[in-house]
Design a protein around this motif. Sequence first.
Motif, PDB file in Angstrom:
ATOM      1  N   ASP A 155       0.836  -1.409   0.027  1.00  0.00           N
ATOM      2  CA  ASP A 155       0.195   0.276  -0.113  1.00  0.00           C
ATOM      3  C   ASP A 155       0.980   1.347   0.020  1.00  0.00           C
ATOM      4  O   ASP A 155       1.784   1.173   0.832  1.00  0.00           O
ATOM      5  CB  ASP A 155      -0.869   0.223   1.234  1.00  0.00           C
ATOM      6  N   GLY A 156       0.656   1.872  -0.663  1.00  0.00           N
ATOM      7  CA  GLY A 156       1.194   3.543  -0.874  1.00  0.00           C
ATOM      8  C   GLY A 156       2.667   2.978  -1.404  1.00  0.00           C
ATOM      9  O   GLY A 156       3.101   4.113  -1.888  1.00  0.00           O
ATOM     10  N   SER A 157       2.661   1.969  -2.188  1.00  0.00           N
ATOM     11  CA  SER A 157       4.528   1.677  -2.985  1.00  0.00           C
ATOM     12  C   SER A 157       3.591   2.523  -4.336  1.00  0.00           C
ATOM     13  O   SER A 157       2.480   2.156  -4.684  1.00  0.00           O
ATOM     14  CB  SER A 157       4.508   0.612  -2.669  1.00  0.00           C
ATOM     15  N   THR A 158       4.626   3.319  -4.477  1.00  0.00           N
ATOM     16  CA  THR A 158       4.751   3.477  -6.194  1.00  0.00           C
ATOM     17  C   THR A 158       5.957   2.461  -6.725  1.00  0.00           C
ATOM     18  O   THR A 158       7.316   2.352  -6.329  1.00  0.00           O
ATOM     19  CB  THR A 158       5.387   4.862  -6.418  1.00  0.00           C
ATOM     20  N   PRO A 159       6.476   2.371  -7.963  1.00  0.00           N
ATOM     21  CA  PRO A 159       6.762   1.062  -8.750  1.00  0.00           C
ATOM     22  C   PRO A 159       8.352   2.103  -8.270  1.00  0.00           C
ATOM     23  O   PRO A 159       9.347   1.644  -8.378  1.00  0.00           O
ATOM     24  CB  PRO A 159       6.898   1.272 -10.265  1.00  0.00           C
ATOM     25  N   VAL A 160       8.392   3.818  -8.136  1.00  0.00           N
ATOM     26  CA  VAL A 160       9.403   4.346  -8.077  1.00  0.00           C
ATOM     27  C   VAL A 160      10.143   4.189  -6.845  1.00  0.00           C
ATOM     28  O   VAL A 160      11.356   4.001  -6.264  1.00  0.00           O
ATOM     29  CB  VAL A 160       9.884   5.669  -8.244  1.00  0.00           C
ATOM     30  N   ASP A 161       9.268   3.244  -5.363  1.00  0.00           N
ATOM     31  CA  ASP A 161       9.613   3.017  -4.287  1.00  0.00           C
ATOM     32  C   ASP A 161      10.903   2.081  -4.149  1.00  0.00           C
ATOM     33  O   ASP A 161      10.588   1.069  -5.076  1.00  0.00           O
ATOM     34  CB  ASP A 161       8.839   2.364  -3.413  1.00  0.00           C
ATOM     35  N   ALA A 162      11.244   2.038  -3.006  1.00  0.00           N
ATOM     36  CA  ALA A 162      12.486   0.409  -3.739  1.00  0.00           C
ATOM     37  C   ALA A 162      11.946  -0.998  -3.394  1.00  0.00           C
ATOM     38  O   ALA A 162      11.748  -1.527  -3.824  1.00  0.00           O
ATOM     39  CB  ALA A 162      13.014   0.891  -2.546  1.00  0.00           C
ATOM     40  N   VAL A 163      10.575  -0.504  -2.460  1.00  0.00           N
ATOM     41  CA  VAL A 163      10.263  -1.935  -1.594  1.00  0.00           C
ATOM     42  C   VAL A 163       8.246  -2.221  -2.721  1.00  0.00           C
ATOM     43  O   VAL A 163       8.035  -0.914  -2.174  1.00  0.00           O
ATOM     44  CB  VAL A 163       9.737  -2.069  -0.530  1.00  0.00           C
TER      45      VAL A 163
END
Length: 222
Positions: A155-163
């Motif tokens: 949740d809250g992750s976008t593909p640019v996030d590490a995880v």
Amino acid sequence: MSQITQDQDEHLVKPEELPPGVDLRPHVYDGIQEYDQRLPNWWLWSLYIFIIGYGVFWLAYYQFGMFQDDEARLAGRMQAISVRQAAELESLLAELDSDALWRMSRNSQFVASGKVIYTEKCVACHAADLSSRMGEVQLPGVPLNGREWIYCMLDGSTPVDAVTADPMKIFGLIHNGSPDPTKGMQAWGQDLGPRRVAEVTAYVLSYHDAPPLEAEPDDTSP
Ligand code: HEC
């Protein structure tokens, strides 16, 4: 009834011709005579033993459920397995969280066990490198090594996030199958049991970047 012709009469056995102890009943039907003998002991005892044996069998089979047929035995075993799996799932889930799964995914033993399961059950659709492609051919599954997930996005992750992977969602999806049963991703919980689902989850996660993990609680420290 016993109209004995002269011809038949000649063939009838006369009581005085019989050995001692062998009796004849008085009637003759259609020229047939009947012995009047006590049944031999071996015959009577076979009958008694059969009657007693049947009583014992009736009790054991119908009253105490022994000697079940294969189908009933199988159903009983399956029932026992699912009860055990439910208990195992409960105790595993009590201690399982994202951190635990990430940690398993950095542990070579869990990853190795997960790889064995993956190779046996998942490779056909998701490919050995989790890309769901074999050369040019797209396999039926979806990639499990990328940064995009259909169901298992953090949740809250976008593909640019590490995880981007949410381990508990991956565990849940493998255990329960796709929410859309027509897609071909079955529920593996029954087949594998929760511990092996956790292992194969760890194997999938081993292809992904882990968040910084808290150091494992060190129970050897004073
Ligand atoms: C018969 C082909 C098939 C097999 C075998 C299979 N899968 Fe899948 N898997 C799929 C398909 C198709 C989807 C996508 C389902 C959907 O879109 O609803 C999927 C989805 C997934 C997802 C969710 C991906 C996402 O983007 O959220 C995971 C995780 C997964 N599979 C893991 C596994 C594991 C682990 C195994 C082996 C235990 C396995 N699959 C076996 C076909 C398969």
